[in-house]
Design a protein around this motif. Structure first.
Motif, short mmCIF file in Angstrom:
data_model
loop_
_atom_site.label_atom_id
_atom_site.label_comp_id
_atom_site.label_asym_id
_atom_site.label_seq_id
_atom_site.Cartn_x
_atom_site.Cartn_y
_atom_site.Cartn_z
N ASP A 179 0.81 -1.22 0.00
CA ASP A 179 0.00 0.00 0.00
C ASP A 179 0.84 1.26 0.00
O ASP A 179 0.62 2.16 -0.81
N THR A 222 -0.24 -6.67 4.32
CA THR A 222 0.15 -6.06 3.05
C THR A 222 1.62 -6.24 2.74
O THR A 222 2.08 -5.79 1.69
N GLU A 250 -11.42 -0.99 -13.83
CA GLU A 250 -11.70 -2.39 -13.60
C GLU A 250 -11.48 -3.20 -14.88
O GLU A 250 -11.52 -2.65 -15.98
N HIS A 274 -3.85 -1.64 -13.93
CA HIS A 274 -4.90 -2.41 -13.28
C HIS A 274 -5.26 -1.78 -11.94
O HIS A 274 -4.52 -0.97 -11.40
N ASN A 313 -6.85 -2.84 -7.91
CA ASN A 313 -7.05 -3.96 -7.00
C ASN A 313 -8.51 -4.02 -6.55
O ASN A 313 -9.36 -3.26 -7.00
N LYS A 314 -8.81 -4.94 -5.65
CA LYS A 314 -10.20 -5.15 -5.24
C LYS A 314 -10.76 -3.98 -4.44
O LYS A 314 -11.98 -3.83 -4.33
N GLU A 315 -9.87 -3.13 -3.88
CA GLU A 315 -10.34 -1.95 -3.17
C GLU A 315 -10.66 -0.80 -4.11
O GLU A 315 -11.20 0.22 -3.68
N GLY A 316 -10.30 -0.92 -5.40
CA GLY A 316 -10.60 0.12 -6.37
C GLY A 316 -9.48 1.09 -6.63
O GLY A 316 -9.64 2.02 -7.42
N SER A 317 -8.32 0.91 -6.02
CA SER A 317 -7.18 1.79 -6.23
C SER A 317 -6.22 1.16 -7.23
O SER A 317 -6.29 -0.04 -7.52
N ALA A 341 -3.34 -0.73 -8.81
CA ALA A 341 -2.51 -1.82 -8.30
C ALA A 341 -1.04 -1.44 -8.36
O ALA A 341 -0.59 -0.73 -9.26
N GLU A 366 -14.35 4.55 -14.98
CA GLU A 366 -15.25 3.79 -14.13
C GLU A 366 -16.64 3.71 -14.74
O GLU A 366 -16.97 4.42 -15.70
#
Length: 457
Positions: free
Chosen positions: A12, A32, A99, A218, A220-224, A226, A242
């Motif tokens: 992170d 992390t 995404e 890309h 990640n699953k949190e939307g930030s 990668a 988005e």
């Protein structure tokens, strides 16, 4: 001989540790830390970019620095140019994230196909040349339209720089940054070390050659984005693409822009032949006929620098279970709960034993506080089962005491409502609006009770 060592890096914030720890002491995130192999090379073995002189910078006085307007590259896309601040600045590094399957590669490729006066080098690490050719034919409809675009399917950064030196492109596309790797780092592609080293080398290439670079990244699953957080600090522009895959609209937001405003926004419509620019989103978002239906209110919102009118839909029903449900799509659920509390405390409407569902039509996500008035109006309309006149729109922020607070750029909201044929607009009580010339009827309300009297009598 290069020295190697193993360290643990937070995915992170990028903090390093000699051993694995559960909670990062820098950012407070859990689980992390990932292991990375770091190789310390001698200075002579550092990555060198072909055609770029390795010269050191010298300090100079600020008064001796000459400033001029940045040279921008027209991308022949009004929405993309607006979000970038007028075009792509030469020598800049822009990052587009989103995404999987949202249309990042489609947006970039169809933009490249329009730049027939520029030599473009499209580096693909995910798709083959045949796949890109099929997509280009679908987007352009003419196989000969891409005679200015060169395709390179390569993930080795050193080879990419060699080919870029030989071709001398006017624009470089990297799809995607997580697939590249450099031989100066021993970790696998997509790791924190590889993304950091490749991004820094690409930034150096862009600044010293003047060739703008578009990175596709890309999330990640949190939307930030990668990869390490330093990636967003390195680049000049961060764009977020988005939207809901089940809806046709896509929104391109500017999160960071060193050469323009971060309040700009572009809207696209996904079609079979690619993405179509939406120059007037209000007409598309108000196509549904809801005359006589309760729970629908029209809000005059502003996203970025452009106003548009959106439908706020609400459904209020008796709670079947013990705990009432609260659900919001395209709107902050915590703010909706606050507005429901204002309705119950200040306006006297009992909603504690009722389910409340809220939806922003079109799959949009709106953060403008000026739609608060339309939210509570739609909720009350559904609760009373009384429809709101289709010719009425509204704009206003609702405070905790039930007052309707002034909002910014109210003149633009009124002009947009007048252009689309609305007859009345409800706005907060503001100074300086007495002499505003407009054909639409302007009604002012200082509290939510006054607005409800205008709507429901």
């Amino acid at each position: 001989m290069a020295k190697t060592k193993s360290v643990y890096v937070c995915s992170d914030c990028g903090a390093e540790s000699l051993k694995w720890i559960g909670k990062c002491p820098s950012c407070g995130a859990w689980n992390t830390y990932v292991e990375e192999i770091i190789r310390k090379d001698p200075a002579a073995a550092r990555l060198s970019i072909p055609g770029v002189e390795q010269s050191g910078a010298k300090p100079q006085l600020l008064r001796d620095v000459t400033s001029k307007e940045e040279a921008r590259m027209d991308l022949h896309d009004a929405e993309l140019n607006r979000v970038l601040g007028g075009g792509l600045v030469k020598g800049s590094l822009a990052l587009i994230g989103g995404e999987p399957g949202i249309g990042k590669s489609t947006l970039v490729l169809q933009t490249v196909l329009k730049l027939k006066d520029l030599r473009t080098m499209y580096v693909s690490g995910e798709e083959s040349a045949q796949q890109l050719k099929l997509r280009a034919d679908r987007l352009s409809g003419n196989s000969g339209a891409a005679d200015h675009c060169y395709i390179l399917c390569e993930t080795n950064l050193e080879q990419i720089f060699v080919q870029a030196h030989n071709l001398q492109p006017d624009l470089l596309i990297i799809d995607s940054i997580q697939t590249l790797y450099t031989e100066m780092a021993e970790s696998s592609p997509g790791s924190i070390t590889q993304v950091r080293e490749c991004s820094a080398s690409i930034l150096k290439y862009a600044k010293e050659t003047g060739v703008p670079v578009l990175l596709i990244g890309h999330i990640n699953k949190e939307g930030s984005i990668a990869g390490p957080k330093v990636l967003e600090h390195l680049v000049d522009t961060v764009l977020q693409f988005e939207g809901d895959q089940h809806h046709m609209y896509r929104i391109l937001r500017s999160i960071k822009n060193r050469f323009g405003s971060t309040s700009e926004l572009g809207i696209y419509e996904m079609r079979q032949g690619g993405l179509r620019q939406v120059s007037n989103p209000s007409e598309l978002l108000l196509t549904e006929n809801h005359q006589g239906l309760s729970g629908v209110a029209i809000a005059a919102a502003i996203e970025g620098a452009r106003p548009f009118l959106i439908e706020t839909q609400s459904l209020v029903s008796t709670a079947v279970y013990g705990t009432p449900q609260r659900s919001a799509t395209g709107f902050d659920i915590r703010r909706m709960n606050m507005l429901l509390a204002v309705l119950e405390k200040r306006a006297g409407f009992k909603l504690a034993q009722k389910d409340v569902f809220l939806n922003i039509a079109g799959g949009l996500r709106v953060s403008d506080p000026a739609i608060d008035l339309s939210v509570i109006s739609a909720v009350l309309s559904s609760s009373l089962d009384i429809s709101i006149d289709r010719g009425i729109c509204m704009a206003g922020e609702v405070g905790l005491s039930g007052e309707i607070r002034p909002v910014t750029r109210i003149e633009q909201r009124i002009q947009e409502a007048e252009k689309l044929g609305f007859s009345r607009i409800i706005i907060p009580k503001m100074k300086g609006m007495e002499r505003f010339p407009s054909k639409i009827e302007i009604q002012k309300a200082g509290k939510v009770e006054e607005a409800f009297r205008e709507l429901f009598g």
